[in-house]
Design an enzyme around this catalytic site. Structure first.
Site, short mmCIF file in Angstrom:
data_model
loop_
_atom_site.label_atom_id
_atom_site.label_comp_id
_atom_site.label_asym_id
_atom_site.label_seq_id
_atom_site.Cartn_x
_atom_site.Cartn_y
_atom_site.Cartn_z
N ASP A 29 0.84 -1.29 -0.04
CA ASP A 29 -0.08 0.07 0.05
C ASP A 29 0.89 1.46 0.07
OD1 ASP A 29 -2.19 -1.65 0.21
OD2 ASP A 29 -2.24 -1.74 2.19
N GLY B 41 -4.51 -4.28 -3.95
CA GLY B 41 -5.66 -3.17 -4.23
C GLY B 41 -4.87 -1.92 -4.50
N HIS B 42 -4.73 -1.61 -5.68
CA HIS B 42 -3.83 -0.47 -6.14
C HIS B 42 -4.76 0.56 -6.71
CE1 HIS B 42 -0.37 -3.43 -7.37
NE2 HIS B 42 -0.61 -3.49 -6.03
N VAL C 269 -8.52 -3.39 -0.16
CA VAL C 269 -9.40 -4.51 -0.44
C VAL C 269 -10.43 -5.07 0.77
CG1 VAL C 269 -8.91 -7.18 -0.81
CG2 VAL C 269 -7.34 -5.47 -2.02
N THR C 270 -9.75 -4.96 1.80
CA THR C 270 -10.58 -5.50 2.82
C THR C 270 -11.34 -4.51 3.85
OG1 THR C 270 -8.41 -5.63 4.09
CG2 THR C 270 -9.18 -7.68 3.20
N THR D 216 -5.73 -11.66 3.37
CA THR D 216 -7.17 -10.87 2.54
C THR D 216 -8.04 -11.85 2.52
OG1 THR D 216 -5.73 -11.30 0.60
CG2 THR D 216 -5.42 -9.22 1.91
N ARG E 217 -5.40 0.01 8.76
CA ARG E 217 -4.20 -0.11 8.60
C ARG E 217 -3.22 0.39 9.84
NH1 ARG E 217 -3.63 2.40 2.67
NH2 ARG E 217 -4.65 0.66 1.37
N LYS F 61 3.12 10.38 -0.02
CA LYS F 61 2.24 10.51 1.20
C LYS F 61 2.83 11.58 2.03
CE LYS F 61 -1.24 8.05 1.90
NZ LYS F 61 -2.35 6.85 2.01
N LYS G 158 -0.83 4.52 -8.07
CA LYS G 158 -0.83 5.65 -8.44
C LYS G 158 0.52 5.86 -9.41
CE LYS G 158 0.45 10.40 -7.30
NZ LYS G 158 0.52 11.58 -6.94
N ARG H 45 -10.10 -3.10 5.94
CA ARG H 45 -9.38 -3.08 7.51
C ARG H 45 -8.57 -1.88 7.93
NH1 ARG H 45 -6.09 -8.64 7.44
NH2 ARG H 45 -5.75 -7.85 5.37
N ARG I 20 3.08 -28.67 -7.15
CA ARG I 20 2.88 -29.28 -8.30
C ARG I 20 1.52 -29.83 -8.62
NH1 ARG I 20 8.43 -32.38 -7.98
NH2 ARG I 20 7.49 -32.54 -5.96
P1 GDP Z 1 -0.51 0.37 -3.61
O1 GDP Z 1 -1.35 -0.92 -3.24
O2 GDP Z 1 0.74 0.33 -3.15
O3 GDP Z 1 -1.13 0.76 -4.80
O4 GDP Z 1 -1.27 1.66 -2.50
P2 GDP Z 1 -2.95 1.74 -2.14
O5 GDP Z 1 -3.75 2.11 -3.33
O6 GDP Z 1 -3.47 0.65 -1.50
O7 GDP Z 1 -2.86 2.89 -0.99
C1 GDP Z 1 -2.28 3.93 -1.27
C2 GDP Z 1 -3.45 4.99 -1.07
O8 GDP Z 1 -2.77 6.41 -0.98
C3 GDP Z 1 -4.48 5.33 -1.88
O9 GDP Z 1 -5.68 5.45 -1.31
C4 GDP Z 1 -3.95 6.30 -2.71
O10 GDP Z 1 -5.02 7.19 -3.37
C5 GDP Z 1 -3.24 7.12 -1.59
N1 GDP Z 1 -1.98 7.87 -2.21
C6 GDP Z 1 -1.09 7.73 -3.11
N2 GDP Z 1 -0.17 8.65 -3.07
C7 GDP Z 1 -0.42 9.62 -2.21
C8 GDP Z 1 -0.07 10.99 -1.72
O11 GDP Z 1 1.12 11.26 -2.22
N3 GDP Z 1 -0.62 11.28 -0.71
C9 GDP Z 1 -1.94 10.99 -0.25
N4 GDP Z 1 -2.42 11.89 0.53
N5 GDP Z 1 -2.41 9.97 -0.66
C10 GDP Z 1 -1.81 9.21 -1.53
P1 IMO Z 2 -0.91 -4.42 -2.51
O1 IMO Z 2 -0.61 -4.80 -3.51
C1 IMO Z 2 -0.90 -4.71 1.96
C2 IMO Z 2 -0.85 -8.74 3.54
C3 IMO Z 2 -2.13 -9.38 4.34
C4 IMO Z 2 -1.78 -10.10 5.57
C5 IMO Z 2 -0.43 -10.99 4.45
C6 IMO Z 2 -0.98 -12.11 3.72
O2 IMO Z 2 -2.00 -3.30 -2.35
O3 IMO Z 2 0.15 -3.28 -1.63
P2 IMO Z 2 -2.33 -12.83 1.78
O4 IMO Z 2 -3.66 -12.76 1.39
O5 IMO Z 2 -1.45 -12.44 0.62
O6 IMO Z 2 -2.18 -14.21 1.96
O7 IMO Z 2 -1.90 -12.17 3.22
O8 IMO Z 2 -0.11 -9.79 3.45
N1 IMO Z 2 -1.26 -8.30 2.23
C7 IMO Z 2 -1.20 -6.91 1.85
N2 IMO Z 2 -1.01 -5.75 2.60
N3 IMO Z 2 -1.13 -4.45 0.68
C8 IMO Z 2 -1.34 -5.40 -0.03
O9 IMO Z 2 -1.13 -5.59 -1.31
C9 IMO Z 2 -1.33 -6.86 0.60
N4 IMO Z 2 -1.35 -8.19 0.13
C10 IMO Z 2 -1.46 -9.04 1.31
O10 IMO Z 2 -2.88 -8.16 5.08
O11 IMO Z 2 -0.88 -9.46 6.33
MG MG Z 3 -2.90 -1.48 -1.76
#
Ligand code: GDP
Ligand code: IMO
Ligand code: MG
Length: 422
Positions: free
Chosen positions: A14, A41-42, A299-300, A130, A304, A330, A19, A302, A144
């Site tokens: 995350d 979850g991107h 995704v969930t 997740t 952080r 951020k 982005k 929850r 396998r």
């Molecule tokens: P990823 O899984 O690495 O793609 O990241 P996520 O999308 O799960 O979480 C990043 C969150 O931060 C998202 O809600 C983005 O919209 C937000 N975000 C990304 N860059 C910035 C930033 O520079 N500042 C702020 N305030 N939010 C950001």
């Molecule tokens: P992105 O790509 C943050 C965490 C779960 C759990 C552990 C194992 O959005 O950064 P899993 O379902 O993969 O077996 O869970 O990994 N986890 C993440 N935490 N961002 C993610 O993906 C994650 N994908 C899995 O919360 O602790």
């Molecule tokens: Mg994410």
């Protein structure tokens, strides 16, 4: 021949990968996911709209690009169909832009149930997954017993599927886990028909051919280095190789084909699920980071866990990934903070170290902090590095000095536009 640039999260996921991939995509002709699955979850924001991608590469919104789901990914047909049809409904037609490796593994309905059953069996030491079936699917791949995307084209698919399902049912039975898979199974088979309408390919040939033709490729990581199955905080990790080497095995590109390695980190730290987090804040500051940074799982949903930036962990991630450029996300979340702390070492039972420990079981880790004065201004108004206040530049330059890697991009908001490239 062109090289593959790789973009990776350096923390516990995350960091803002979605982005940045979207921002960098105009410089590339191909964007490829190489590991993970719908546990990711991107988030991307532009033109006032927000999108969350799970299995589909974040290059999909820039138009005219080749987007690849590589062999290292695990794909859930139900969630894939949900994601792809939602994008199509919002005017983003994927059919010509997306291809999927036949060697990617399928997440079966019973994999999701196994994920829940294994977590339940772990009790208080659960991972906090997740719940998307990630661990059981990768387990089947390595042992396998997996079912691959290419298998759905086989006349024997029904037999292949039933063999896997029966294995899973035996395990669930031995765990005494109650479940009902019928509804999920119906949806899954319907979703397979949708999946068959995409270009299912030998993506290692496709990517290497594109590289030979001089096309530029960006590999998009999911999760983060500290969730890597080898180098993360085991066993509180995901089940794939989230490190840079994962791009080689997850796409079929040779190590000498890797070019730039972009490492993304937040100006602080977050983590979802269980496991060690040395700089975690349980106080009001942690709650502020969560509130201002909207730190809730994409995704969930929850909460952080939030804490200060951890340079011990960051340097470790940079080392195993071979990061050549840093991207800091951020920082704007801490605009109003009076003081900002960064961990530069750990004190473990009275011994100081700047190495990421093998295990933290039974060991108390006290981070050794360096304090910075807050910048107390809205970074979101800045559009050039020179516009940043001195206190913020001191923070950035300290990180560069400690890690030995330049911070090339600074993100100051979720929108595409809120990005400063140095
Ligand atoms: P990823 O899984 O690495 O793609 O990241 P996520 O999308 O799960 O979480 C990043 C969150 O931060 C998202 O809600 C983005 O919209 C937000 N975000 C990304 N860059 C910035 C930033 O520079 N500042 C702020 N305030 N939010 C950001
Ligand atoms: P992105 O790509 C943050 C965490 C779960 C759990 C552990 C194992 O959005 O950064 P899993 O379902 O993969 O077996 O869970 O990994 N986890 C993440 N935490 N961002 C993610 O993906 C994650 N994908 C899995 O919360 O602790
Ligand atoms: Mg994410």
């Amino acid at each position: 021949m062109k090289k593959v640039d790789v973009i990776l999260g350096l923390q516990w996921g995350d960091e803002g990968k979605g982005k940045v991939v979207d921002v960098l995509t105009p410089n590339y002709q191909v964007v490829a996911r190489f590991q993970g699955g719908p546990n990711a979850g991107h988030t991307l924001e532009f033109n006032g709209e927000k999108y969350v991608l799970r299995s589909i590469p974040s290059g999909i919104f820039q138009g005219g690009k080749v987007n690849v789901i590589g062999n290292g990914v695990v794909l859930d047909p139900i969630l894939f169909r949900e994601e792809a049809t939602a994008l199509a409904a919002s005017g983003h037609d994927l059919s010509k832009q997306l291809c999927i490796s036949k060697k990617a593994h399928l997440i079966l309905p019973t994999h999701r149930i196994l994920d829940a059953a294994y977590e339940a069996a772990k009790g208080s030491s659960k991972i906090g997954t997740t719940g998307k079936g990630i661990g059981p699917t990768y387990t089947d791949k390595i042992s396998r017993n997996g079912v691959r995307v290419g298998d759905i084209l086989s006349p024997d698919f029904q037999t292949i599927y039933l063999r896997a399902k029966h294995r899973h049912e035996n395990i669930l039975h031995s765990l005494g886990y109650d479940y009902d898979v019928a509804e999920l199974e119906t949806q899954w088979f319907e979703a397979l028909d949708y999946l068959r309408s995409f270009r299912l390919i030998d993506s290692e040939y496709e990517i290497n051919r594109l590289l030979l033709e001089g096309k530029s490729v960006l590999a998009e990581g999911a999760q983060g280095t500290l969730l890597d199955v080898d180098f993360g905080s085991y066993p509180f990790v995901t089940s794939s190789s989230t490190v840079c080497a994962g791009a080689c095995t997850g796409l079929g590109v040779a190590p000498n084909r890797i070019g730039e390695v972009f490492g993304i980190f937040k100006a602080y730290c977050t983590r979802v699920g269980s496991g060690p987090f040395p700089t975690e804040l349980f106080d009001e500051t942690g709650a502020e980071l969560r509130r201002i940074g909207h730190e809730f799982g994409a995704v969930t949903g929850r909460e952080r866990r939030c804490g200060w930036l951890d340079l011990v962990a960051l340097k470790y991630a940079i080392m195993v990934d071979g990061v050549t450029q840093l991207i800091m996300m951020k920082s704007d979340v801490m605009n109003d903070f009076d003081t900002i702390k960064v961990a530069v070492a750990y004190d473990m039972n009275g011994r100081q170290t700047d190495e990421f420990p093998y295990s933290v079981d039974g060991v108390e880790i006290n981070p050794v902090y360096r304090e910075f004065q807050g910048w107390k201004c809205d970074l979101r108004d800045c559009r050039r590095y020179e516009d940043f206040p001195e206190a913020f530049r001191r923070y950035v330059e300290f990180i560069e000095q400690e890690t030995g890697v330049p911070v090339k991009i600074i993100s100051v908001g979720p929108d595409r536009e809120e990005t400063i490239v140095r």
